[in-house]
Design a protein around this motif. Structure first.
Motif, PDB file in Angstrom:
ATOM      1  N   ILE A   1       0.833  -1.205   0.000  1.00  0.00           N
ATOM      2  CA  ILE A   1       0.000   0.000   0.000  1.00  0.00           C
ATOM      3  C   ILE A   1       0.867   1.254   0.000  1.00  0.00           C
ATOM      4  O   ILE A   1       1.763   1.395   0.833  1.00  0.00           O
ATOM      5  N   ASP A   2       0.612   2.140  -0.958  1.00  0.00           N
ATOM      6  CA  ASP A   2       1.257   3.448  -0.991  1.00  0.00           C
ATOM      7  C   ASP A   2       0.201   4.471  -1.405  1.00  0.00           C
ATOM      8  O   ASP A   2      -0.976   4.132  -1.586  1.00  0.00           O
ATOM      9  N   ILE A   3       0.587   5.703  -1.574  1.00  0.00           N
ATOM     10  CA  ILE A   3      -0.373   6.752  -1.876  1.00  0.00           C
ATOM     11  C   ILE A   3      -1.065   6.509  -3.215  1.00  0.00           C
ATOM     12  O   ILE A   3      -2.256   6.801  -3.381  1.00  0.00           O
ATOM     13  N   THR A   4      -0.325   5.954  -4.176  1.00  0.00           N
ATOM     14  CA  THR A   4      -0.923   5.672  -5.483  1.00  0.00           C
ATOM     15  C   THR A   4      -2.018   4.622  -5.365  1.00  0.00           C
ATOM     16  O   THR A   4      -3.093   4.751  -5.958  1.00  0.00           O
ATOM     17  N   VAL A   5      -1.745   3.584  -4.596  1.00  0.00           N
ATOM     18  CA  VAL A   5      -2.729   2.515  -4.393  1.00  0.00           C
ATOM     19  C   VAL A   5      -3.973   3.075  -3.701  1.00  0.00           C
ATOM     20  O   VAL A   5      -5.110   2.762  -4.074  1.00  0.00           O
ATOM     21  N   LEU A   6      -3.760   3.920  -2.687  1.00  0.00           N
ATOM     22  CA  LEU A   6      -4.890   4.493  -1.952  1.00  0.00           C
ATOM     23  C   LEU A   6      -5.742   5.392  -2.842  1.00  0.00           C
ATOM     24  O   LEU A   6      -6.975   5.344  -2.788  1.00  0.00           O
ATOM     25  N   LEU A   7      -5.093   6.220  -3.662  1.00  0.00           N
ATOM     26  CA  LEU A   7      -5.846   7.104  -4.557  1.00  0.00           C
ATOM     27  C   LEU A   7      -6.590   6.296  -5.618  1.00  0.00           C
ATOM     28  O   LEU A   7      -7.713   6.641  -5.995  1.00  0.00           O
TER      29      LEU A   7
END
Length: 306
Positions: A197-203
């Protein structure tokens, strides 16, 4: 005059179906990164946050008799989502939607109260056989099983949505059940997604959650203010065909001529079953509520899951 009244109500229903299937097709990329369970968990979690912020449900309004149906609906939604996305890892989108559609189609046929209506799930099953083409020896049994389990989950979703829909309006019900669905998916989703999980995955998960269930909910609400539940359900039978088309355009999943015939059979059987499968008590409710039966996947209250 409200400009929305100039727009045909069926167009909102079609856009809702398109949003559902677009969200499913675009979920494939996230599945590659965090797995089917991880995608289900993240998408449902983001959807839960959005609905909690919009609806701000009052927990004090929940009666003791509501607790079990609310939990059951949430669990059914979570399992339906996980199984459907697991199916997408193995079989084409259009095929997965058609197999899953057997669940709500069967429920609609049973609810019609007539023996003749029970023939439509059998007809649709014949269409699914054409879609999977088992005689070619290339069928993925596990993918078919996952889609079938998603269909069972969808059937359970409809059953419990009827109970919850009589107590809470659509958005309040979603705000109460989607968090439960997210927790259900977390059982398999957290282990799959952990460390990825990183910011790209969350967005990405947030964007997918807006496509499904947030946008379909709004569109279905607009459609249902000016359509009968039976007309809405009949129109929603087109959803497997939309899944087939988006699978072709987005995922390059090219169907054979036999598979196209299969999806047409499923769509026609679904439309025929929905024509007879209606719930008079639901039809008598206010237009602000979503229908308790599919087509819808909660189609149907919106399929908050798939």
């Amino acid at each position: 005059m409200n400009p929305m009244t100039r727009v045909p109500p069926w167009s909102f229903a079609v856009l809702a179906m398109f949003s559902v299937q677009l969200g499913s097709a675009l979920s494939v990329g996230l599945i590659d990164e965090v797995g089917a369970g991880g995608t289900a968990w993240l998408r449902l979690s983001m959807g839960a946050i959005v609905f909690l912020l919009i609806a701000r449900p009052r927990l004090a309004a929940i009666r003791r008799a509501d607790v079990v149906p609310l939990l059951a609906l949430g669990v059914a939604t979570g399992l339906m989502t996980v199984f459907f996305l697991a199916a997408l890892e193995r079989i084409p989108l259009g095929t997965a939607v058609a197999i899953e559609f057997l669940g709500p189609l069967t429920v609609a046929a049973v609810r019609s109260g007539g023996r003749r209506a029970l023939v439509w799930p059998i007809v649709a099953l014949a269409g699914v056989v054409l879609l999977t083409e088992p005689w070619l020896g290339e069928i993925d049994p596990l993918g078919v099983l996952f889609a079938a389990l998603a269909g069972i989950g969808w059937g359970a979703y409809i059953y419990f949505t009827q109970t919850i829909g009589d107590r809470f309006d659509g958005i309040q019900g979603l705000a109460l059940t989607i968090p439960v669905a997210a927790l259900t998916a977390a059982v398999v989703g957290v282990p799959q997604a952990w460390g990825q999980i990183d910011i790209t995955v969350l967005l990405t998960a947030l964007g997918l959650a807006l496509l499904l269930p947030v946008l379909p909910f709004a569109l279905e609400m607009l459609a249902l203010r000016r359509m009968t539940h039976t007309a809405f359900g009949t129109l929603m039978a087109v959803e497997p065909a939309i899944g087939l088309v988006l699978g072709l355009l987005i995922l390059a999943q090219s169907p054979s001529a036999v598979q196209v015939v299969g999806i047409v059979i499923v769509v026609l059987a679904g439309a025929a079953a929905q024509r007879g499968g209606r719930r008079e008590a639901a039809d008598a409710r206010t237009p602000a509520r979503l229908p308790a039966a599919p087509g819808r996947r909660g189609r149907r209250a919106p399929c908050a899951a798939r």
